[in-house]
Design an enzyme around this catalytic site. Sequence first.
Site, short mmCIF file in Angstrom:
data_model
loop_
_atom_site.label_atom_id
_atom_site.label_comp_id
_atom_site.label_asym_id
_atom_site.label_seq_id
_atom_site.Cartn_x
_atom_site.Cartn_y
_atom_site.Cartn_z
CG ASP A 132 19.84 -5.81 27.45
OD1 ASP A 132 20.02 -6.95 27.47
OD2 ASP A 132 19.85 -5.74 26.28
CG HIS A 165 14.02 -6.91 19.87
ND1 HIS A 165 13.78 -7.96 18.77
CD2 HIS A 165 14.65 -7.32 20.52
CE1 HIS A 165 14.61 -8.51 18.52
NE2 HIS A 165 15.74 -8.21 19.69
N1 CMC Z 1 13.35 4.57 23.10
C1 CMC Z 1 12.79 5.72 22.07
N2 CMC Z 1 12.90 5.37 21.31
C2 CMC Z 1 13.13 4.32 20.52
C3 CMC Z 1 13.40 3.50 21.49
C4 CMC Z 1 13.80 3.40 22.87
N3 CMC Z 1 14.77 2.76 23.00
N4 CMC Z 1 13.62 2.51 20.15
C5 CMC Z 1 13.23 2.77 19.85
N5 CMC Z 1 12.68 4.27 19.31
C6 CMC Z 1 11.41 4.87 17.59
C7 CMC Z 1 12.73 5.17 17.18
O1 CMC Z 1 13.41 6.42 17.31
C8 CMC Z 1 12.04 5.47 15.96
O2 CMC Z 1 10.93 6.33 15.73
P1 CMC Z 1 10.90 6.66 14.75
O3 CMC Z 1 9.80 5.78 14.10
O4 CMC Z 1 9.95 8.55 15.90
O5 CMC Z 1 11.77 7.42 14.07
C9 CMC Z 1 10.64 3.97 16.01
O6 CMC Z 1 10.69 3.26 17.17
C10 CMC Z 1 11.12 2.94 15.25
O7 CMC Z 1 12.25 2.68 16.27
P2 CMC Z 1 13.64 2.33 15.56
O8 CMC Z 1 15.15 2.81 15.47
O9 CMC Z 1 13.35 1.79 14.19
O10 CMC Z 1 13.32 0.36 15.50
P3 CMC Z 1 15.54 -0.66 15.37
O11 CMC Z 1 14.20 -2.19 14.81
O12 CMC Z 1 15.92 -0.17 14.31
O13 CMC Z 1 15.61 -0.78 16.36
C11 CMC Z 1 16.49 -1.25 18.48
C12 CMC Z 1 15.75 -1.78 17.90
C13 CMC Z 1 16.26 -2.09 19.49
C14 CMC Z 1 17.95 -1.52 18.44
C15 CMC Z 1 16.12 0.28 19.54
O14 CMC Z 1 15.33 -0.39 19.68
C16 CMC Z 1 16.98 0.65 20.31
O15 CMC Z 1 17.95 1.31 20.33
N6 CMC Z 1 16.47 0.35 21.69
C17 CMC Z 1 17.36 1.01 23.28
C18 CMC Z 1 18.25 0.19 23.42
C19 CMC Z 1 17.91 -1.51 23.90
O16 CMC Z 1 17.73 -1.63 24.58
N7 CMC Z 1 18.87 -2.30 23.03
C20 CMC Z 1 18.18 -3.88 23.81
C21 CMC Z 1 17.70 -4.78 22.58
S1 CMC Z 1 17.22 -5.95 23.16
C22 CMC Z 1 19.01 -7.17 23.61
C23 CMC Z 1 19.91 -7.83 22.71
O17 CMC Z 1 19.29 -7.11 21.09
O18 CMC Z 1 21.38 -7.22 23.29
#
Ligand code: CMC
Length: 440
Positions: A374, A316
């Site tokens: 989720d 998140h």
């Molecule tokens: N699986 C694997 N790696 C992950 C995941 C994941 N679910 N989430 C983040 N990472 C990694 C990401 O690749 C990055 O790695 P690195 O530092 O090596 O590049 C690190 O963790 C930091 O992540 P980020 O991409 O900077 O995080 P963000 O704040 O931009 O993204 C997120 C947040 C929710 C979009 C992402 O965690 C994600 O895509 N999760 C899976 C989809 C999901 O479950 N979404 C629902 C969110 S809660 C309800 C809602 O908002 O609707």
Amino acid sequence: MSSTADKGATKRSVTVTLDGSNRSASLPLVSGTLGPDVFDIRKLHGELGVFTFDPGYGATASCESRITYIDGDEGVLLYRGYPIEQLAEKSDFLEVAYLLLNGDLPDAKQFEDFHQGVTRHTMLHEQIRRFYDGFRRDAHPMAIICGVVGALSAFYHDSLDINDARQREIAAFRLIAKVPTIAAWAYKYSIGQPFMYPRNDLGYAENFLYMLNAVPAEQWQGNPILSRAMDRILVLHADHEQNASTSTVRLAGSTGANPYACIAAGIAALWGPAHGGANEAVLKMLAEIERPENIPAFIDGVKDKSSHHKLMGFGHRVYKNFDPRAKIMQQTCHEVLRELGIKDEPMLDLAMELERIALSDDYFIQRKLYPNVDFYSGIILKAMGIPTSMFTVLFAVARTVGWVSQWKEMIEDPAQRIGRPRQIYTGAPQRDYVPIGRRG
Ligand code: CMC
């Protein structure tokens, strides 16, 4: 009406010096009621000639808001100051809707009026029925609700004046009341069953389940435990601060667009798998993993950046400890399965094993990735008989009240102006046009 509990923002002035240059500016440092202080950088460009760069807005407060507060390190979520755990246990969705929209919990009379205001608007204009015939039967229900919600602005001309407080209130009632009907009809259309008209003698969540599951040929028997679980799911999803879809609603609304168009924009933003589409994606992922033996290979896959796969339902932007909604969701999941007499749910077992393995893996520990709301919601919804394609729709039904509350707050904010970010331009410098025959 503003809450008695919120204090508004306080400001003090702090001088900021740009490193490596003699330039400095005096900027207000603003303290909210809770959370870190923020620099008000509006004068930065005027005084120093520079912008700030923050793709994804991870370090930028886009507005002042009194609605929802999240402390991502502590796993805290408050609606108008009330902890989500208390609201999920003691309140219900319509009361939470009132709270989000108006700032305080209602007294008995206020709640009765609000309840009346919502239930009076649950039906759709009969001509809206015809819209459904224009869609393919296999259309995703999110595609349908995006279109039909946007089209409400073509039907309710008496609530389009955003500067009229009474019209804003009617639009809010209409959206909160009609979105469940629009959503349930999208599902009925996809399975070829007759549309069920709303029943105002039922509770909000119960009526939604009725419109989804009942058929005219049979008496419908609701289940209070399942209605309560649905109500709780709606409460947990009702608002979440300045997330992608809410920011979309605010950005669309900042142009003066009508509320129905703004909420349709929010629905479109919610659809993506990184946001509200994640609940549907979690179930697809679990189906793909299939068996606990396959978990390690799947985890290796998501850690490999070239795979472009994420562990859905994990991570998140704000929560870096745990998502309080996920905890309540997991508990609700067990309650629902118990009520339905499901002793052995392979998908739940698989999800719990996946969570266990991920939480003990260095990759997830270092990045502070935990299950989000989720991760378990899809399993509950599946057990309740809700088809996977409706999961994100359900999120939209719940979030409509958050979007409307945030939109209303923005319109009523005297500091509101059109949302218009800047950029770092990295394209070609200015150059002269060359006729086609002289190029290359
Ligand atoms: N699986 C694997 N790696 C992950 C995941 C994941 N679910 N989430 C983040 N990472 C990694 C990401 O690749 C990055 O790695 P690195 O530092 O090596 O590049 C690190 O963790 C930091 O992540 P980020 O991409 O900077 O995080 P963000 O704040 O931009 O993204 C997120 C947040 C929710 C979009 C992402 O965690 C994600 O895509 N999760 C899976 C989809 C999901 O479950 N979404 C629902 C969110 S809660 C309800 C809602 O908002 O609707």
